[in-house]
Each structure stands twice: as C-alpha cells, then as structure tokens.
Design a protein around this motif. Structure first.
Motif: not given
Lengths: 155, 155
Positions: A26, A28, A58-63
């Motif tokens: 992933v 980041r 990208q999901e919130h706070y995701g990769h």
DNA sequence: TAACTTTGTTAGGATAATCTAATTTATAAT
DNA sequence: ATTATAAATTAGATTATCCTAACAAAGTTA
C-alpha cells in the motif's frame, strides 16, 4: 470535456504513487512525503486535489490508490521518465543517479513532438547496433518512413 | 559569499535581456513583456529583483542593461540554450520552432553534468562526420579521454 | 482496554510569480 | 510650452506550492 492539464508537481505525485505501488502493498501519505521530499500536509493537499480530479482514491485516513484513469495518466508520465532515463544513461552515458535526476526534472516539460522523437530514438538504438556506417542517417530514415533500413535488419 | 541560485523565471528574464540587446539599441520593459508573454508589472518586479542582485541596471523609468556580472550569467544560460537547440534540431531532427520551445523549457533544469555532456556531444558531432562505423563508441572515447579517435581526424 | 506511538488532517501562513487597475513619468506632437 | 500618448510603476489580489504547529484518528502494546 474536463480540463486535463496537470502541473509538474501534480504529475510528480501521480508518478510516485504508481512507482511506489509497484513494489509496495500500500502507498501512504508518509511514503509520498518521503519520496518527494515534502512534508505530509503538502501531500495531503495534493492528494485531495487528485481525488477531486478522479485520479486517485483514498478513504479518510486510509491508504492511496490510483483510479483507472489515474493509472493511465501515471503510466504515460512514467513511460516518459523511463525513456528519458534510457536516453541519458544508455545513449549519452550519463551516470545512473544523475540520469535519474535529469529525467525527473525534464519529464514534465518536453513537447509531445520531442518526447515522441526521443521514444523513437530509444527504439532505434535498441535495435540498431550503432556500428554500421552512416548510423545517424539510418535513424533519420527510420523517423521518416517508420521502417528500418535494410542494413539494420542484418544485425 | 552571495546566494547564487536563480529561478527558472529569473533566468528567462536575464537571457531575454541578453538576446534582445544583441539586436536592439536598448531593451525596455515592454520588450521583455512581449517576448516573455507576461504583463509589464511582472517584468518590473523581476527587474527590480535582478537589480538587487546586481545583475541588471536600470535608471528609474529608463531602459535596461546587464551588468558585467549579469552578462556573464546570461551568456552561460544562453549557451545552454543554443546547445540544447542544436542537439534537438541538428541531431534529433526536431523542427526549428519546436526545438526552440523545448530548449527554452528544459534549459533551466538540467544538471551541470548532463549539460556538460550535451555540450561535448555537440562538439563531437560538429567534427565527426557521423558516417564512420562505430560512431557512437567514438563519442564515448571522446568523452573519456577528451581526444578524438584517430579515425575521426581523417574527415 | 488504556496508554503510547504513528500517521493523517486541519488551520493558518510564507513565498514566487503572475495578474488588473490606477497612477506617475517620459516622449512626441501641435 | 502644453497637451496627448506611450511606457513604467505601484498597489493590491490571485494561484500554486510549500511550510509549521496543533490536533484527531488508527494501530500497537503492555
């Protein structure tokens, strides 16, 4: 018809996402920050922009991932990069790390025509042995006709 | 020790002042604006910056000249430009107006190493007939030793 | 599961390069 | 010499890209 112009900076983000995703599970924010030598908030706002353009998701706070469209664009940029690298290193004999740097720097700025010509050149020197006499004219012939001259085919 | 880094934009202004002064009596704000496709206030602030750096001089409301130091810098930039143009046009066969455009775009971004190599390459192809077999290796020999191979001298 | 650490986000600001609109100075014309 | 035109300047705004500092969410560990 959507506006399709990307800035140098934006292209860099896209390209880096592609490159990192080639050998990482992933990607980041912090990975991009590290590779591009910027701080995380800069990445966040660039990614936000790319999300609006439907080039990454990208999901919130995701990769971070490229969308299909984003991948197409990123691959084009990366292709340019690799071609330039080959041109500088394999042909002009520039050291790898420097060729890499220059490729990075100019990949965003060449006209499509010149980029196209360089791609053709790379293609040519990978086939042609560079040893035949009148080598350069063989390249011009290749550019003009799209065909390799007889002499090249023998290699 | 003074900070010596110039941005792309600043280099463009300097270079254009040089180029225009080569075939004009005097260079004015509006000439620069026209050539660089910007508005006059942009030129004014760029020139103000270059004055602070002691690279150009200009009396209030007067015309623009390079200082000695500015001319040295401008000539370096212009030299890069011409080398790139030759490389793109004379060697890669890119059309003049496009080669011109690409030279403009990338002249600011190449590492000194790569620029140096391109200069060497230009030098080489202007001497070498490009027809000898093993032409490219002759170039590498030239880069490595600084000397032209025997075979080249015959041309 | 509570505390700690890492990562991502937001808010707010800096800088470079540009712009428009309004103003000032210099030059040309009557 | 006065006026009209052209050129240069200033003031103030905009956009892109980056930053720091403060904070929030997620993940890790004891």
């Amino acid at each position: 018809m959507k506006k399709n112009y990307l800035t140098k900076s934006t292209e860099d983000y896209l390209e880096t996402i592609l490159v990192l995703s080639l050998d990482k599970r992933v990607v980041r924010i912090k990975d991009l920050a590290k590779h591009l030598n910027v701080k995380k908030p800069s990445v966040v706002s660039a990614v936000k922009y790319l999300k609006r353009k439907n080039l990454v998701k990208q999901e919130h706070y995701g990769h971070i991932e490229l969308t299909e469209e984003g991948e197409v664009v990123a691959r084009k940029i990366y292709k340019r990069h690799k071609a330039l690298y080959k041109f500088l290193h394999n042909f002009l004999g520039i050291d790898p790390s420097i060729a890499e740097k220059d490729a990075c720097r100019i990949e965003h700025f060449l006209t499509p025509e010149t980029m196209e010509r360089i791609l053709k050149f790379i293609e040519f020197i990978e086939i042609c042995p560079k040893k035949s006499p009148n080598w350069l004219n063989n390249f011009y012939y290749f550019v003009k006709t799209g065909k390799l001259p007889e002499i090249c085919k023998k290699c």
